[in-house]
Design a protein around this motif. Structure first.
Motif, PDB file in Angstrom:
ATOM      1  N   LYS A   3       0.821  -1.206   0.000  1.00 16.18           N
ATOM      2  CA  LYS A   3       0.000   0.000   0.000  1.00 16.18           C
ATOM      3  C   LYS A   3       0.853   1.253   0.000  1.00 16.18           C
ATOM      4  O   LYS A   3       0.566   2.225  -0.698  1.00 16.18           O
ATOM      5  N   GLU A   4       1.903   1.293   0.764  1.00 13.39           N
ATOM      6  CA  GLU A   4       2.701   2.499   0.925  1.00 13.39           C
ATOM      7  C   GLU A   4       3.621   2.777  -0.254  1.00 13.39           C
ATOM      8  O   GLU A   4       4.054   3.899  -0.451  1.00 13.39           O
ATOM      9  N   GLY A   5       3.970   1.787  -1.040  1.00 11.10           N
ATOM     10  CA  GLY A   5       4.774   2.049  -2.224  1.00 11.10           C
ATOM     11  C   GLY A   5       6.253   1.802  -2.017  1.00 11.10           C
ATOM     12  O   GLY A   5       6.683   1.150  -1.061  1.00 11.10           O
ATOM     13  N   ARG A   6       7.045   2.361  -2.946  1.00  8.69           N
ATOM     14  CA  ARG A   6       8.466   2.034  -2.996  1.00  8.69           C
ATOM     15  C   ARG A   6       9.257   2.599  -1.822  1.00  8.69           C
ATOM     16  O   ARG A   6      10.220   1.977  -1.375  1.00  8.69           O
ATOM     17  N   MET A   7       8.905   3.762  -1.326  1.00  7.02           N
ATOM     18  CA  MET A   7       9.634   4.322  -0.186  1.00  7.02           C
ATOM     19  C   MET A   7       9.474   3.420   1.032  1.00  7.02           C
ATOM     20  O   MET A   7      10.419   3.208   1.794  1.00  7.02           O
ATOM     21  N   ALA A   8       8.276   2.876   1.203  1.00  4.99           N
ATOM     22  CA  ALA A   8       8.061   1.937   2.312  1.00  4.99           C
ATOM     23  C   ALA A   8       8.891   0.684   2.110  1.00  4.99           C
ATOM     24  O   ALA A   8       9.420   0.115   3.068  1.00  4.99           O
ATOM     25  N   LYS A   9       9.009   0.250   0.862  1.00  3.38           N
ATOM     26  CA  LYS A   9       9.828  -0.926   0.578  1.00  3.38           C
ATOM     27  C   LYS A   9      11.293  -0.661   0.923  1.00  3.38           C
ATOM     28  O   LYS A   9      11.982  -1.531   1.464  1.00  3.38           O
ATOM     29  N   MET A  10      11.757   0.545   0.609  1.00  4.48           N
ATOM     30  CA  MET A  10      13.140   0.893   0.921  1.00  4.48           C
ATOM     31  C   MET A  10      13.356   0.923   2.426  1.00  4.48           C
ATOM     32  O   MET A  10      14.361   0.402   2.933  1.00  4.48           O
ATOM     33  N   ARG A  11      12.425   1.510   3.148  1.00  3.67           N
ATOM     34  CA  ARG A  11      12.547   1.557   4.605  1.00  3.67           C
ATOM     35  C   ARG A  11      12.509   0.166   5.193  1.00  3.67           C
ATOM     36  O   ARG A  11      13.263  -0.154   6.119  1.00  3.67           O
ATOM     37  N   TYR A  12      11.637  -0.668   4.654  1.00  2.00           N
ATOM     38  CA  TYR A  12      11.542  -2.039   5.137  1.00  2.00           C
ATOM     39  C   TYR A  12      12.839  -2.799   4.856  1.00  2.00           C
ATOM     40  O   TYR A  12      13.323  -3.553   5.701  1.00  2.00           O
ATOM     41  N   ALA A  13      13.415  -2.582   3.670  1.00  2.00           N
ATOM     42  CA  ALA A  13      14.649  -3.271   3.300  1.00  2.00           C
ATOM     43  C   ALA A  13      15.778  -2.909   4.260  1.00  2.00           C
ATOM     44  O   ALA A  13      16.531  -3.778   4.722  1.00  2.00           O
ATOM     45  N   PHE A  14      15.905  -1.619   4.566  1.00  2.00           N
ATOM     46  CA  PHE A  14      16.984  -1.193   5.451  1.00  2.00           C
ATOM     47  C   PHE A  14      16.721  -1.593   6.902  1.00  2.00           C
ATOM     48  O   PHE A  14      17.647  -1.970   7.627  1.00  2.00           O
ATOM     49  N   ALA A  15      15.469  -1.536   7.324  1.00  2.00           N
ATOM     50  CA  ALA A  15      15.162  -1.826   8.723  1.00  2.00           C
ATOM     51  C   ALA A  15      15.179  -3.322   9.013  1.00  2.00           C
ATOM     52  O   ALA A  15      15.640  -3.755  10.075  1.00  2.00           O
ATOM     53  N   GLU A  16      14.691  -4.125   8.077  1.00  2.00           N
ATOM     54  CA  GLU A  16      14.546  -5.551   8.324  1.00  2.00           C
ATOM     55  C   GLU A  16      15.650  -6.383   7.672  1.00  2.00           C
ATOM     56  O   GLU A  16      16.211  -7.287   8.296  1.00  2.00           O
ATOM     57  N   ALA A  17      15.961  -6.070   6.420  1.00  2.00           N
ATOM     58  CA  ALA A  17      16.878  -6.921   5.654  1.00  2.00           C
ATOM     59  C   ALA A  17      18.343  -6.566   5.865  1.00  2.00           C
ATOM     60  O   ALA A  17      19.205  -7.445   5.773  1.00  2.00           O
ATOM     61  N   LEU A  18      18.642  -5.319   6.149  1.00  2.00           N
ATOM     62  CA  LEU A  18      20.037  -4.908   6.265  1.00  2.00           C
ATOM     63  C   LEU A  18      20.738  -5.629   7.409  1.00  2.00           C
ATOM     64  O   LEU A  18      21.870  -6.101   7.266  1.00  2.00           O
ATOM     65  N   GLY A  19      20.057  -5.719   8.557  1.00  2.00           N
ATOM     66  CA  GLY A  19      20.670  -6.397   9.698  1.00  2.00           C
ATOM     67  C   GLY A  19      20.932  -7.862   9.421  1.00  2.00           C
ATOM     68  O   GLY A  19      22.015  -8.384   9.713  1.00  2.00           O
ATOM     69  N   VAL A  20      19.948  -8.523   8.817  1.00  2.00           N
ATOM     70  CA  VAL A  20      20.114  -9.937   8.475  1.00  2.00           C
ATOM     71  C   VAL A  20      21.233 -10.111   7.455  1.00  2.00           C
ATOM     72  O   VAL A  20      22.048 -11.030   7.545  1.00  2.00           O
ATOM     73  N   GLY A  21      21.293  -9.195   6.487  1.00  2.00           N
ATOM     74  CA  GLY A  21      22.332  -9.265   5.472  1.00  2.00           C
ATOM     75  C   GLY A  21      23.724  -9.102   6.054  1.00  2.00           C
ATOM     76  O   GLY A  21      24.663  -9.811   5.658  1.00  2.00           O
ATOM     77  N   CYS A  22      23.869  -8.188   6.998  1.00  2.00           N
ATOM     78  CA  CYS A  22      25.176  -7.975   7.623  1.00  2.00           C
ATOM     79  C   CYS A  22      25.619  -9.202   8.414  1.00  2.00           C
ATOM     80  O   CYS A  22      26.790  -9.599   8.365  1.00  2.00           O
ATOM     81  N   VAL A  23      24.689  -9.797   9.149  1.00  2.00           N
ATOM     82  CA  VAL A  23      25.021 -10.995   9.912  1.00  2.00           C
ATOM     83  C   VAL A  23      25.410 -12.137   8.977  1.00  2.00           C
ATOM     84  O   VAL A  23      26.393 -12.854   9.210  1.00  2.00           O
ATOM     85  N   ALA A  24      24.650 -12.321   7.894  1.00  2.00           N
ATOM     86  CA  ALA A  24      24.949 -13.384   6.938  1.00  2.00           C
ATOM     87  C   ALA A  24      26.295 -13.159   6.267  1.00  2.00           C
ATOM     88  O   ALA A  24      27.081 -14.098   6.082  1.00  2.00           O
ATOM     89  N   ALA A  25      26.595 -11.899   5.890  1.00  2.00           N
ATOM     90  CA  ALA A  25      27.872 -11.591   5.259  1.00  2.00           C
ATOM     91  C   ALA A  25      29.037 -11.832   6.212  1.00  2.00           C
ATOM     92  O   ALA A  25      30.086 -12.360   5.816  1.00  2.00           O
ATOM     93  N   ALA A  26      28.863 -11.470   7.488  1.00  2.00           N
ATOM     94  CA  ALA A  26      29.920 -11.692   8.471  1.00  2.00           C
ATOM     95  C   ALA A  26      30.156 -13.186   8.690  1.00  2.00           C
ATOM     96  O   ALA A  26      31.305 -13.640   8.775  1.00  2.00           O
ATOM     97  N   ALA A  27      29.075 -13.947   8.757  1.00  2.09           N
ATOM     98  CA  ALA A  27      29.213 -15.396   8.936  1.00  2.09           C
ATOM     99  C   ALA A  27      29.898 -16.029   7.731  1.00  2.09           C
ATOM    100  O   ALA A  27      30.779 -16.887   7.876  1.00  2.09           O
ATOM    101  N   SER A  28      29.513 -15.602   6.548  1.00  2.00           N
ATOM    102  CA  SER A  28      30.126 -16.136   5.330  1.00  2.00           C
ATOM    103  C   SER A  28      31.608 -15.795   5.261  1.00  2.00           C
ATOM    104  O   SER A  28      32.443 -16.648   4.916  1.00  2.00           O
ATOM    105  N   ALA A  29      31.949 -14.551   5.595  1.00  2.00           N
ATOM    106  CA  ALA A  29      33.350 -14.144   5.583  1.00  2.00           C
ATOM    107  C   ALA A  29      34.171 -14.928   6.603  1.00  2.00           C
ATOM    108  O   ALA A  29      35.328 -15.295   6.345  1.00  2.00           O
ATOM    109  N   SER A  30      33.576 -15.214   7.750  1.00  2.00           N
ATOM    110  CA  SER A  30      34.281 -15.986   8.782  1.00  2.00           C
ATOM    111  C   SER A  30      34.534 -17.418   8.328  1.00  2.00           C
ATOM    112  O   SER A  30      35.615 -17.978   8.565  1.00  2.00           O
TER     113      SER A  30
END
Length: 209
Positions: A8-35
């Protein structure tokens, strides 16, 4: 509810959701992969960079066979998508302004892998889901009667293609394995091993011999 809110909210909401929800998971996954890479390689390394260096900059992928730059467009993508190709292309065009994500994923997957000399059908799997979603969106807008005819045509052609490729097409690479297994059991394969004058990964060698 979260999904409905994003739609409903559109692309800006998607961007906020990506940074708020996916960024943290992505950082943890990248750190685990690098380790993990650090542990097995014995040093810090960038596997993606190594991939690009070997396959693109050094043209190392050509050792497994090379194809022309347009292979994914003229042969790979149509072969993987089959009779769903026209529907996917129509969907890309219809939603080019409102929802171009499916086309973007497909386009950059094909462009990215086209840079390397070695190409395979399986490399296109990352973009198949987006392409099938695009094709499904076109089917959803058809009249019920026409949709049934199209779905029946797609099912029939895929069943025929699946039967042909599973039973007859390039079946020799598997049919020869029992013969080679018998040679190995009788000790008739010397230290020189077996030479397969075929493209990359054409035989199920280790599962049969």
């Amino acid at each position: 509810m979260r999904t409905l809110w994003i739609a409903k909210e559109g692309r800006m909401a998607k961007m906020r959701y990506a940074f708020a929800e996916a960024l943290g998971v992505g950082c943890v996954a990248a750190a685990a992969s690098a380790s993990v890479d650090r542990y097995f390689y014995g040093e810090w390394t960038c596997v993606v960079c190594n991939f690009v260096k070997f396959n693109v900059l050094s043209n190392g992928s050509a050792l497994y066979g090379s194809h022309p730059w347009h292979w994914y467009v003229t042969q790979g993508y149509p072969a993987v998508m089959g009779t769903m190709t026209p529907l996917a292309l129509v969907g890309f065009w219809r939603h080019r302004a409102t929802c171009p994500e499916a086309f973007i994923v497909t386009f950059w997957t094909i462009v990215g892998y086209s840079i390397a000399a070695h190409k395979e059908f399986r490399f296109l799997l990352p973009c198949m889901s987006a392409s099938l979603a695009s094709a499904g969106a076109v089917l959803a807008t058809m009249q019920p009667r026409r949709r049934r005819v199209v779905v029946a045509g797609i099912a029939l052609t895929n069943v025929v293609a699946a039967a042909y490729t599973s039973i007859w097409h390039q079946a020799g690479t598997i049919a020869v394995m029992p013969y080679i297994t018998n040679l190995a059991d009788r000790g008739e394969i010397t230290a020189g091993g077996v030479l397969f004058a075929t493209p990359c990964h054409q035989t199920p060698y280790y599962s049969h011999v």
